[in-house]
Enzyme design. Structure first.
Site, short mmCIF file in Angstrom:
data_model
loop_
_atom_site.label_atom_id
_atom_site.label_comp_id
_atom_site.label_asym_id
_atom_site.label_seq_id
_atom_site.Cartn_x
_atom_site.Cartn_y
_atom_site.Cartn_z
N ASP A 97 36.98 45.60 40.45
CA ASP A 97 36.88 44.17 40.63
C ASP A 97 35.45 43.85 41.06
OD1 ASP A 97 37.80 41.49 41.05
OD2 ASP A 97 39.75 42.31 41.61
N ASP A 199 35.61 38.49 39.10
CA ASP A 199 36.25 37.47 39.91
C ASP A 199 35.56 36.11 39.76
OD1 ASP A 199 38.26 37.26 42.26
OD2 ASP A 199 36.48 36.26 43.06
N GLU A 256 37.59 36.38 35.12
CA GLU A 256 38.58 35.43 35.64
C GLU A 256 37.94 34.05 35.58
OE1 GLU A 256 41.26 34.57 39.61
OE2 GLU A 256 39.10 34.79 39.70
N HIS A 326 48.01 39.35 41.75
CA HIS A 326 48.02 39.33 43.21
C HIS A 326 47.83 37.93 43.81
CE1 HIS A 326 43.83 39.26 42.19
NE2 HIS A 326 43.56 38.88 43.41
N ASP A 327 47.58 36.94 42.95
CA ASP A 327 47.40 35.56 43.44
C ASP A 327 48.62 34.69 43.14
OD1 ASP A 327 44.81 35.97 44.34
OD2 ASP A 327 43.90 35.36 42.43
#
Ligand code: ISL
Ligand code: CA
Length: 554
Positions: A97, A199, A256, A326-327
């Site tokens: 990430d 990210d 993302e 995970h969000d």
């Protein structure tokens, strides 16, 4: 994008909740190494690891203090080298990430930047003078609540933080900063890392001047992304990154991209433009947003989900297909049925994830149908966003109970509880107290149980992934929507070199009759989550609750 990249199936590992090897209650790299065979057997061949770097953990590691150091809680650089070596031996790639929209406020760059206006790092972040009355340079709010600006007395300036105030935004206008980022990427690429998930990458190019954004309903602040998402120089930076690191090291990349529409999205992934391989779009995550945004407690409508997925399937040359991460809350609780039809609905959702056109992303625990958590109070939650949202909702006049119910339904912590390996103490995740309590249903939902049954969710994922590997049509075959009416069904056709696969997925929690809106000569069942009397395709289908079927069409 080359063929090897297209064939991959990605599994997202939320490292702190995957497997704890040293019983400090936090998942770690050695814990992950122990489970590589489990992942290989599932069939996934790319692992995306959430951030494992040195961090004060204000936002669970998305606030990085040192990009080149592994956080002690996760292990050492030697563990990372071992992970790379063992994963590669098994044909598994490792994707890290890359959080470079912002750093932690404890990063050495920020520590220096905030000292003065004229040091080497002064312009590594977004600094602005106060307005004449001393107030914030603009009305932008931050994702986690409050203003997106924080005052710093040393510089008599404000710095921008689109997320928490401990996550100052980097200034990509600075060539030195960009080079420092590329150098970091190169450091990991040389170690053998295979790619990056980037990210919040749609946010990196900031405007020169921040203009006030229209106020959000009932709120004090303007939307954090207004005038910021997909900024002026964004694609220039990504192409520069491509030339400098992505191409030379042949890296796998996924950006993302919050608040990006399909036309803007295609700019990132168009191979001719040489930027990224794929992006995470968010449109289908908004199907159950309401008057309080993400945390509104409303149910999604299937017609909205169908429309949004179809929109991106048609609009992008290559998609990433995900329903959870995970969000987000757990997919079986959000889009399926976490009760009576948990197994069937999780299997049907797996078909949706894996059989659309694009790269499938499986989030840890999805492969055993992990559910949302029955939180009893706010104190059981760990995510800063949960607390900030709870306070925000109350400040908007929402009653305590209602505010709690809304946060409980959508909190990111739903997806962050430890992986459920077996029905032993702490589900086999650790022996000491875990950093966040386990979902209490681990006696019923766990890996050991799924491995022991041929009809489990895990076994179904395994079959689907294998099917995708052995059927090119499921990889880069065309996509065509079949069902466009407001029914309980999502149905689409994949086609390549005269080979056609028809996918029919029911989201109804009862038996339904479904007439196919297409003509065909014959069809043979390839895979489904119920056993059938006949594998032949009929024009009228009687579909069981959450039934999914895929037919090879002749
Ligand atoms: O989930 C969202 C809102 O609740 C998104 O807007 C989310 O904040 C956005 O997708 C960015 O997410 C990423 O960056 C954040 C981090 O907290 C998330 O975990 C990460 O996935 C800040 O680094
Ligand atoms: Ca540990």
């Amino acid at each position: 994008m080359n063929r090897e990249k297209k064939t991959g199936v990605v599994y997202e590992v939320y490292v702190q909740s995957f497997n704890d090897s040293n019983n400090d209650g936090i998942g770690d790299l050695q814990g992950l190494i122990e489970k590589l065979d489990y992942l290989k057997d599932l069939g996934v061949n790319i692992l995306w690891l959430t951030p494992i770097f040195e961090s004060p953990m204000v936002d669970n590691g998305y606030d990085i203090a040192d990009y080149k150091k592994i956080a002690d809680v996760y292990g050492t650089m030697a563990d990372m080298d071992e992970l790379l070596e063992k994963a590669h031996e098994k044909g598994i790639k490792i994707v890290l990430d890359l959080v470079v929209n912002h750093t932690s406020d404890k990063h050495a760059w920020f520590e220096a930047s905030k000292q003065s206006r004229d040091n080497e790092f002064s312009d590594y972040y977004i600094w602005k003078d106060p307005k004449a009355d001393g107030s914030e340079p603009s009305n932008h709010g931050s994702v986690f609540g409050g203003s997106a600006w924080e005052y710093c007395p040393e510089r008599n300036q404000y710095y921008l933080h689109l997320f928490a105030k401990e996550q100052p935004d980097l200034n990509w206008k600075s060539k030195a900063l960009r080079e420092a980022v590329y150098e970091t990427m190169e450091f990991w690429a040389k170690k053998g890392v295979d790619g990056f998930r980037m990210d919040s990458i749609s946010l990196i190019s900031k405007p020169d001047e921040f203009e006030d954004a229209p106020l959000l309903d009932n709120k004090k602040y303007g939307a954090y992304y207004q005038g910021i998402t997909n900024g002026e120089h964004l694609h220039e930076y990504l192409h520069e990154m491509y030339e400098r690191v992505l191409k030379p090291y042949n890296l796998f990349t996924i950006g993302e991209t919050p608040h990006t529409d399909v036309e803007q999205g295609q700019l990132y992934v168009d191979p001719k433009r040489e930027e990224l391989d794929m992006i995470f779009q968010f449109e289908h995550m908004h199907v159950d947003y309401g008057e309080y945004g993400r945390y509104s407690d409303i149910a999604f409508k299937l017609s909205d989900l169908r429309r949004d997925l179809d929109h991106w399937q048609k609009g992008l040359s290559w998609n990433s297909n995900y329903l959870g991460n995970h969000d987000q809350p757990r997919i079986v609780s959000r889009f399926g049925d976490e009760g009576k039809y948990r197994v069937k609905s999780a299997q049907m959702l797996a078909m949706l994830t894996i059989m659309q056109r694009g790269t499938p992303f499986v989030y840890q625990g999805e492969e055993i149908g992990m559910t949302n958590v029955d939180f009893k109070s706010m104190s059981e939650m760990r995510d800063l966003e949960a607390y900030n949202t709870y306070e925000l909702l109350k400040s908007l006049g929402v009653e305590d109970d209602q505010a709690f119910a809304m946060v409980k339904w959508k909190t990111r912590d739903n997806a962050r509880t430890p992986m459920q390996w077996n029905n032993q103490k702490n589900a086999g995740f650790c022996q000491s107290e875990p950093w966040i309590a386990l979902n209490s249903n681990y006696d019923k939902i766990n890996v050991e149980k799924d491995l022991a049954s041929e009809d489990s969710i895990y076994r179904f994922y395994q079959k689907l992934i294998e099917l995708r590997k052995t059927n090119d049509v499921l990889i880069d075959g065309d996509y065509q929507i079949v069902e466009t009416n407001d029914s309980d069904v999502i149905s689409f056709m994949r086609e390549k070199d005269n080979k056609k696969i028809l996918i029919v997925l029911s989201f109804a929690n009862k038996r339904i009759k479904y007439n196919l809106p297409i003509q065909f000569e014959n069809g043979e069942l390839l895979i489904g989550n119920y056993s059938l009397d006949s594998n032949e395709l009929n024009h009228t289908l009687y579909l069981q609750p959450y039934e999914g079927r895929a037919y090879l069409i002749g």
